[in-house]
Structure formats: C-alpha cells, structure tokens
Design a protein around this motif. Structure first.
Motif, PDB file in Angstrom:
ATOM      1  N   THR A  73       0.830  -1.200   0.000  1.00 36.27           N
ATOM      2  CA  THR A  73       0.000   0.000   0.000  1.00 36.27           C
ATOM      3  C   THR A  73       0.864   1.250   0.000  1.00 36.27           C
ATOM      4  O   THR A  73       1.902   1.304   0.647  1.00 36.27           O
ATOM      5  N   ARG A  74       0.415   2.249  -0.729  1.00 37.40           N
ATOM      6  CA  ARG A  74       1.123   3.525  -0.807  1.00 37.40           C
ATOM      7  C   ARG A  74       0.520   4.509   0.191  1.00 37.40           C
ATOM      8  O   ARG A  74      -0.555   4.306   0.735  1.00 37.40           O
ATOM      9  N   THR A  75       1.238   5.600   0.389  1.00 39.64           N
ATOM     10  CA  THR A  75       0.826   6.585   1.388  1.00 39.64           C
ATOM     11  C   THR A  75      -0.498   7.254   1.038  1.00 39.64           C
ATOM     12  O   THR A  75      -1.281   7.581   1.924  1.00 39.64           O
ATOM     13  N   LEU A  76      -0.784   7.457  -0.251  1.00 37.92           N
ATOM     14  CA  LEU A  76      -2.049   8.099  -0.631  1.00 37.92           C
ATOM     15  C   LEU A  76      -3.252   7.253  -0.250  1.00 37.92           C
ATOM     16  O   LEU A  76      -4.284   7.782   0.165  1.00 37.92           O
ATOM     17  N   LEU A  81      -7.755   6.762   3.725  1.00 38.69           N
ATOM     18  CA  LEU A  81      -8.400   6.057   4.837  1.00 38.69           C
ATOM     19  C   LEU A  81      -8.380   6.877   6.122  1.00 38.69           C
ATOM     20  O   LEU A  81      -8.766   6.387   7.170  1.00 38.69           O
ATOM     21  N   GLU A  82      -7.890   8.124   6.018  1.00 38.72           N
ATOM     22  CA  GLU A  82      -7.844   9.082   7.133  1.00 38.72           C
ATOM     23  C   GLU A  82      -6.965   8.588   8.291  1.00 38.72           C
ATOM     24  O   GLU A  82      -7.310   8.765   9.463  1.00 38.72           O
ATOM     25  N   ILE A  83      -5.838   7.998   7.950  1.00 41.24           N
ATOM     26  CA  ILE A  83      -4.859   7.604   8.957  1.00 41.24           C
ATOM     27  C   ILE A  83      -3.901   8.773   9.123  1.00 41.24           C
ATOM     28  O   ILE A  83      -3.393   9.306   8.131  1.00 41.24           O
ATOM     29  N   PRO A  84      -3.633   9.225  10.348  1.00 40.30           N
ATOM     30  CA  PRO A  84      -2.765  10.393  10.565  1.00 40.30           C
ATOM     31  C   PRO A  84      -1.356  10.190  10.014  1.00 40.30           C
ATOM     32  O   PRO A  84      -0.875   9.067   9.864  1.00 40.30           O
ATOM     33  N   CYS A  85      -0.710  11.288   9.716  1.00 36.22           N
ATOM     34  CA  CYS A  85       0.610  11.279   9.071  1.00 36.22           C
ATOM     35  C   CYS A  85       1.625  10.461   9.865  1.00 36.22           C
ATOM     36  O   CYS A  85       2.366   9.653   9.302  1.00 36.22           O
ATOM     37  N   LYS A  86       1.697  10.665  11.166  1.00 36.99           N
ATOM     38  CA  LYS A  86       2.681   9.958  11.990  1.00 36.99           C
ATOM     39  C   LYS A  86       2.461   8.450  11.925  1.00 36.99           C
ATOM     40  O   LYS A  86       3.404   7.676  11.818  1.00 36.99           O
ATOM     41  N   HIS A  87       1.201   8.020  11.947  1.00 34.57           N
ATOM     42  CA  HIS A  87       0.896   6.598  11.875  1.00 34.57           C
ATOM     43  C   HIS A  87       1.172   6.047  10.483  1.00 34.57           C
ATOM     44  O   HIS A  87       1.642   4.917  10.349  1.00 34.57           O
ATOM     45  N   ARG A  88       0.890   6.830   9.432  1.00 32.54           N
ATOM     46  CA  ARG A  88       1.217   6.401   8.067  1.00 32.54           C
ATOM     47  C   ARG A  88       2.710   6.154   7.922  1.00 32.54           C
ATOM     48  O   ARG A  88       3.141   5.157   7.346  1.00 32.54           O
ATOM     49  N   LYS A  89       3.505   7.094   8.447  1.00 27.69           N
ATOM     50  CA  LYS A  89       4.967   6.955   8.353  1.00 27.69           C
ATOM     51  C   LYS A  89       5.444   5.707   9.088  1.00 27.69           C
ATOM     52  O   LYS A  89       6.312   4.988   8.595  1.00 27.69           O
ATOM     53  N   LEU A  90       4.878   5.436  10.258  1.00 24.91           N
ATOM     54  CA  LEU A  90       5.258   4.246  11.004  1.00 24.91           C
ATOM     55  C   LEU A  90       4.874   2.970  10.258  1.00 24.91           C
ATOM     56  O   LEU A  90       5.668   2.039  10.144  1.00 24.91           O
ATOM     57  N   ILE A  91       3.649   2.927   9.734  1.00 23.83           N
ATOM     58  CA  ILE A  91       3.180   1.740   9.021  1.00 23.83           C
ATOM     59  C   ILE A  91       4.052   1.478   7.800  1.00 23.83           C
ATOM     60  O   ILE A  91       4.503   0.354   7.569  1.00 23.83           O
ATOM     61  N   LEU A  92       4.323   2.517   7.017  1.00 21.56           N
ATOM     62  CA  LEU A  92       5.122   2.338   5.803  1.00 21.56           C
ATOM     63  C   LEU A  92       6.569   1.977   6.127  1.00 21.56           C
ATOM     64  O   LEU A  92       7.179   1.161   5.435  1.00 21.56           O
ATOM     65  N   SER A  93       7.112   2.563   7.179  1.00 20.73           N
ATOM     66  CA  SER A  93       8.481   2.262   7.573  1.00 20.73           C
ATOM     67  C   SER A  93       8.628   0.804   8.008  1.00 20.73           C
ATOM     68  O   SER A  93       9.547   0.097   7.579  1.00 20.73           O
ATOM     69  N   TYR A  94       7.706   0.340   8.855  1.00 17.92           N
ATOM     70  CA  TYR A  94       7.768  -1.034   9.332  1.00 17.92           C
ATOM     71  C   TYR A  94       7.398  -2.029   8.234  1.00 17.92           C
ATOM     72  O   TYR A  94       7.904  -3.148   8.214  1.00 17.92           O
ATOM     73  N   ALA A  95       6.542  -1.637   7.300  1.00 19.49           N
ATOM     74  CA  ALA A  95       6.223  -2.512   6.167  1.00 19.49           C
ATOM     75  C   ALA A  95       7.471  -2.728   5.318  1.00 19.49           C
ATOM     76  O   ALA A  95       7.744  -3.841   4.865  1.00 19.49           O
ATOM     77  N   HIS A  96       8.246  -1.675   5.116  1.00 18.41           N
ATOM     78  CA  HIS A  96       9.480  -1.791   4.344  1.00 18.41           C
ATOM     79  C   HIS A  96      10.477  -2.701   5.062  1.00 18.41           C
ATOM     80  O   HIS A  96      11.089  -3.584   4.444  1.00 18.41           O
TER      81      HIS A  96
END
Length: 118
Positions: A73-76, A81-96
């Motif tokens: 999944t991409r950040t957009l 899905l209205e997930i806050p920026c800080k949580h998006r960054k954490l999810i994408l970082s840990y997914a990587h």
C-alpha cells in the motif's frame, strides 16, 4: 614522460585485473514481493508496531483485507483512509523493514505467574 606511460600501464593493468572480481558480486534483485511462511495478519503487525497504530486495525482489515495488501500500500491510500501522518509513516516504515526481513512483530508470550504468594 616515460615514467607516466609506465605508471599508466600499471594502473590500467591493475584495474583490468580487479574488474572480473568485481562483476560477480552484484546481488540479484527482484521486483516480486516475497511470500512469508509465518502467519502474521494486520492486527499482529500493527500491535507489533505499537505507538497507537493499533487503533486502525478494523479500518485497514476492512479496506485492505490482508497483510500482503498492506505491505504494498502507498501513502495516498492510507491518507484516503484518514490515517494520521505519523501513523502512516510508522506503518510504511515497518512494512518496508518487514519486506526486507529486518523486522518481525514480537509474538505475545504469556507472562509467567509467580509460584510464591507472600
């Protein structure tokens, strides 16, 4: 002038001898995502991250379905899905990190009960 010609011949011969040793060391890269043997779902993944990200479990399970979709999944999509920026960054970082095999969520181990009661 004679010294510079012999010096350049030595440099060229040393570079040529290093070249065959250098080429085989390139790793093979693939654009295919890896499949994982250990069963980790979206709830376990988000609980492993912690820091308040686990509050989005229901929303992500409903929209994405499984962990493989979350890993690509991409950040957009997360923003929609209205997930806050800080949580998006954490999810994408840990997914990587998870895709690279550098991080796995910790399994919840039962806490040992104390044998002695005082």
């Amino acid at each position: 002038m004679a010294m510079s010609v012999s010096a350049s011949k030595q440099i060229l011969s040393s570079k040529i001898s290093l070249l065959p040793n250098f080429l085989p060391s390139f790793p093979a890269f693939s654009s295919r995502s890896n499949t994982y043997i250990v069963k980790v779902g979206i709830p376990e993944f988000l609980n492993g991250i912690g820091r308040g990200v686990e509050e989005h479990v229901e929303k992500l399970e409903k929209e994405l379905g499984d962990l493989q979709n979350l890993l690509v999944t991409r950040t957009l999509k997360l923003k929609k899905l209205e997930i806050p920026c800080k949580h998006r960054k954490l999810i994408l970082s840990y997914a990587h990190k998870y895709r690279l095999g550098l991080w796995r969520p910790q399994a919840d181990l039962p806490k040992p009960s104390s044998a002695r009661s005082s």
